[in-house]
Every structure is written in C-alpha cells, then in structure tokens.
Write a protein that holds these residues in place. Structure first.
Motif, PDB file in Angstrom:
ATOM      1  N   VAL A   4       0.847  -1.187   0.000  1.00  0.00           N
ATOM      2  CA  VAL A   4       0.000   0.000   0.000  1.00  0.00           C
ATOM      3  C   VAL A   4       0.887   1.243   0.000  1.00  0.00           C
ATOM      4  O   VAL A   4       1.799   1.358   0.811  1.00  0.00           O
ATOM      5  N   ILE A   5       0.611   2.141  -0.933  1.00  0.00           N
ATOM      6  CA  ILE A   5       1.314   3.430  -0.962  1.00  0.00           C
ATOM      7  C   ILE A   5       0.433   4.464  -0.278  1.00  0.00           C
ATOM      8  O   ILE A   5      -0.751   4.592  -0.589  1.00  0.00           O
ATOM      9  N   ILE A   6       1.048   5.191   0.638  1.00  0.00           N
ATOM     10  CA  ILE A   6       0.394   6.302   1.335  1.00  0.00           C
ATOM     11  C   ILE A   6       0.934   7.582   0.734  1.00  0.00           C
ATOM     12  O   ILE A   6       2.147   7.767   0.633  1.00  0.00           O
ATOM     13  N   ILE A   7       0.031   8.481   0.347  1.00  0.00           N
ATOM     14  CA  ILE A   7       0.474   9.771  -0.162  1.00  0.00           C
ATOM     15  C   ILE A   7      -0.340  10.858   0.530  1.00  0.00           C
ATOM     16  O   ILE A   7      -1.541  10.962   0.342  1.00  0.00           O
ATOM     17  N   ASP A   8       0.349  11.578   1.389  1.00  0.00           N
ATOM     18  CA  ASP A   8      -0.292  12.625   2.180  1.00  0.00           C
ATOM     19  C   ASP A   8       0.808  13.579   2.637  1.00  0.00           C
ATOM     20  O   ASP A   8       1.882  13.138   3.028  1.00  0.00           O
ATOM     21  N   ALA A  34       2.211  14.150  -5.785  1.00  0.00           N
ATOM     22  CA  ALA A  34       1.753  13.492  -7.017  1.00  0.00           C
ATOM     23  C   ALA A  34       2.907  13.136  -7.948  1.00  0.00           C
ATOM     24  O   ALA A  34       2.916  12.057  -8.541  1.00  0.00           O
ATOM     25  N   ALA A  35       3.875  14.016  -8.060  1.00  0.00           N
ATOM     26  CA  ALA A  35       5.016  13.749  -8.955  1.00  0.00           C
ATOM     27  C   ALA A  35       5.793  12.526  -8.478  1.00  0.00           C
ATOM     28  O   ALA A  35       6.171  11.662  -9.279  1.00  0.00           O
ATOM     29  N   GLU A  36       6.015  12.441  -7.181  1.00  0.00           N
ATOM     30  CA  GLU A  36       6.732  11.292  -6.620  1.00  0.00           C
ATOM     31  C   GLU A  36       5.935  10.001  -6.839  1.00  0.00           C
ATOM     32  O   GLU A  36       6.498   8.959  -7.176  1.00  0.00           O
ATOM     33  N   LEU A  37       4.633  10.100  -6.686  1.00  0.00           N
ATOM     34  CA  LEU A  37       3.774   8.930  -6.910  1.00  0.00           C
ATOM     35  C   LEU A  37       3.854   8.457  -8.359  1.00  0.00           C
ATOM     36  O   LEU A  37       4.033   7.266  -8.626  1.00  0.00           O
ATOM     37  N   MET A  38       3.725   9.355  -9.303  1.00  0.00           N
ATOM     38  CA  MET A  38       3.747   8.963 -10.712  1.00  0.00           C
ATOM     39  C   MET A  38       5.099   8.357 -11.091  1.00  0.00           C
ATOM     40  O   MET A  38       5.163   7.382 -11.845  1.00  0.00           O
ATOM     41  N   THR A  39       6.179   8.896 -10.554  1.00  0.00           N
ATOM     42  CA  THR A  39       7.503   8.326 -10.803  1.00  0.00           C
ATOM     43  C   THR A  39       7.597   6.923 -10.231  1.00  0.00           C
ATOM     44  O   THR A  39       8.097   5.999 -10.883  1.00  0.00           O
ATOM     45  N   ARG A  40       7.104   6.745  -9.024  1.00  0.00           N
ATOM     46  CA  ARG A  40       7.168   5.431  -8.371  1.00  0.00           C
ATOM     47  C   ARG A  40       6.353   4.398  -9.139  1.00  0.00           C
ATOM     48  O   ARG A  40       6.746   3.235  -9.254  1.00  0.00           O
ATOM     49  N   LEU A  41       5.212   4.799  -9.689  1.00  0.00           N
ATOM     50  CA  LEU A  41       4.359   3.866 -10.436  1.00  0.00           C
ATOM     51  C   LEU A  41       5.019   3.381 -11.725  1.00  0.00           C
ATOM     52  O   LEU A  41       4.595   2.375 -12.287  1.00  0.00           O
ATOM     53  N   ASN A  42       6.054   4.056 -12.174  1.00  0.00           N
ATOM     54  CA  ASN A  42       6.810   3.568 -13.331  1.00  0.00           C
ATOM     55  C   ASN A  42       7.582   2.302 -12.995  1.00  0.00           C
ATOM     56  O   ASN A  42       7.944   1.540 -13.888  1.00  0.00           O
ATOM     57  N   ASN A  43       7.850   2.092 -11.701  1.00  0.00           N
ATOM     58  CA  ASN A  43       8.656   0.953 -11.263  1.00  0.00           C
ATOM     59  C   ASN A  43       7.893  -0.095 -10.470  1.00  0.00           C
ATOM     60  O   ASN A  43       8.245  -1.268 -10.514  1.00  0.00           O
ATOM     61  N   VAL A  44       6.898   0.329  -9.716  1.00  0.00           N
ATOM     62  CA  VAL A  44       6.178  -0.567  -8.818  1.00  0.00           C
ATOM     63  C   VAL A  44       4.698  -0.248  -8.857  1.00  0.00           C
ATOM     64  O   VAL A  44       4.310   0.919  -8.781  1.00  0.00           O
ATOM     65  N   ILE A  45       3.879  -1.286  -8.969  1.00  0.00           N
ATOM     66  CA  ILE A  45       2.431  -1.110  -8.905  1.00  0.00           C
ATOM     67  C   ILE A  45       1.960  -1.717  -7.585  1.00  0.00           C
ATOM     68  O   ILE A  45       2.027  -2.930  -7.397  1.00  0.00           O
ATOM     69  N   PRO A  46       1.473  -0.884  -6.669  1.00  0.00           N
ATOM     70  CA  PRO A  46       1.015  -1.401  -5.390  1.00  0.00           C
ATOM     71  C   PRO A  46      -0.361  -2.059  -5.524  1.00  0.00           C
ATOM     72  O   PRO A  46      -0.994  -1.999  -6.580  1.00  0.00           O
ATOM     73  N   ASP A  47      -0.817  -2.643  -4.441  1.00  0.00           N
ATOM     74  CA  ASP A  47      -2.167  -3.197  -4.415  1.00  0.00           C
ATOM     75  C   ASP A  47      -3.204  -2.107  -4.190  1.00  0.00           C
ATOM     76  O   ASP A  47      -4.366  -2.258  -4.579  1.00  0.00           O
ATOM     77  N   LEU A  48      -2.788  -1.004  -3.557  1.00  0.00           N
ATOM     78  CA  LEU A  48      -3.713   0.073  -3.209  1.00  0.00           C
ATOM     79  C   LEU A  48      -2.933   1.351  -2.966  1.00  0.00           C
ATOM     80  O   LEU A  48      -1.791   1.316  -2.490  1.00  0.00           O
ATOM     81  N   ILE A  49      -3.577   2.473  -3.275  1.00  0.00           N
ATOM     82  CA  ILE A  49      -3.053   3.790  -2.921  1.00  0.00           C
ATOM     83  C   ILE A  49      -4.028   4.418  -1.938  1.00  0.00           C
ATOM     84  O   ILE A  49      -5.234   4.432  -2.193  1.00  0.00           O
ATOM     85  N   ILE A  50      -3.492   4.923  -0.832  1.00  0.00           N
ATOM     86  CA  ILE A  50      -4.288   5.720   0.101  1.00  0.00           C
ATOM     87  C   ILE A  50      -3.768   7.138  -0.002  1.00  0.00           C
ATOM     88  O   ILE A  50      -2.566   7.386   0.171  1.00  0.00           O
ATOM     89  N   SER A  51      -4.664   8.078  -0.279  1.00  0.00           N
ATOM     90  CA  SER A  51      -4.234   9.447  -0.521  1.00  0.00           C
ATOM     91  C   SER A  51      -5.177  10.447   0.134  1.00  0.00           C
ATOM     92  O   SER A  51      -6.366  10.186   0.295  1.00  0.00           O
ATOM     93  N   ASP A  52      -4.621  11.593   0.458  1.00  0.00           N
ATOM     94  CA  ASP A  52      -5.469  12.711   0.848  1.00  0.00           C
ATOM     95  C   ASP A  52      -6.273  13.117  -0.382  1.00  0.00           C
ATOM     96  O   ASP A  52      -5.740  13.157  -1.496  1.00  0.00           O
TER      97      ASP A  52
END
Length: 124
Positions: A4-8, A34-52
């Motif tokens: 799970v990726i947390i973005i807040d 958001a920029a860090e998230l999009m970069t990370r998704l180029n390498n890893v796809i999590p099961d879920l994103i939790i975001s503000d």
C-alpha cells in the motif's frame, strides 16, 4: 504481503496510516506528492493507494486510472459532514474507488482496504 502506498503531505497522518498498515501486516510505503507517486508507479504497482483527497486537484487519480485501471485508490477527506453519496459520485468520476472521512476508526479503515484489494483481485 500486500503493498500500500500512502500519499499525504501531513506527516502525522502518514505516521498513523503507516502504523495501522504495518500492524495489519501490509507493506507500507510513504510518498509526499503526485510527482513522486507517478515516478514510483513507473517501477512498482502497489495493491492500493491511500491518498489525501486534496491530491485530486492535480488530476493524478485520473491519470493513474488511465494507465492502471485495476489499481484501487482510497481517498481520505477531512471535509466534515458532506453527503457521502454526492461525495462519492463526484470523486468516482475522477478515479477514486472509495472515500473515507477523517477521523476514521482503525478497523473500518482495514475493512475498507481489504475490501478494495479483494475486489481488485477478483477482477484480475
């Protein structure tokens, strides 16, 4: 172990979410924007994103769903007493799969996370 990726931007929320997830045997990763998230998704796809939910304004959820339609997104909102049906309808169009209002109960959060991940697994 589910990822799970947390973005807040709120470090206190990051810490609370991380603690809950680790205790529930999830692998948790914290990102800041958001920029860090999009970069990370180029390498890893999590099961879920939790975001503000405020991240929605950047359009990132729509971009994520265009690239990864099965990836589930849970948005957290502190917007007080909003009619949940209207809130969900609006955000669903923007790529969000579920919305929870803050403050939330730990068990409700875990149930929501498990439900979203299970739904994604059934579709794949």
């Amino acid at each position: 172990m589910k990822h799970v990726i947390i973005i807040d931007e709120d470090r206190d929320i990051q810490a609370v979410l991380n603690s809950i997830l680790v205790e529930a045997d999830f692998f948790s990763e914290i990102l800041g924007d958001a920029a860090e998230l999009m970069t990370r998704l180029n390498n890893v796809i999590p099961d879920l994103i939790i975001s503000d939910i405020n991240l929605e304004e950047s359009g990132v959820f729509t971009r994520i769903k265009a690239r990864y339609p099965e990836l589930k997104i849970l948005a957290l909102s502190s917007r007080g007493r909003i009619r949940s049906d209207l809130l969900f309808e609006t955000h669903l169009r923007n790529g969000i799969d579920a919305v929870m209002l803050k403050p939330f109960k730990k068990q409700e959060l875990i149930e929501q996370i498990n439900g979203l991940i299970t739904a994604a697994e059934k579709r794949s």
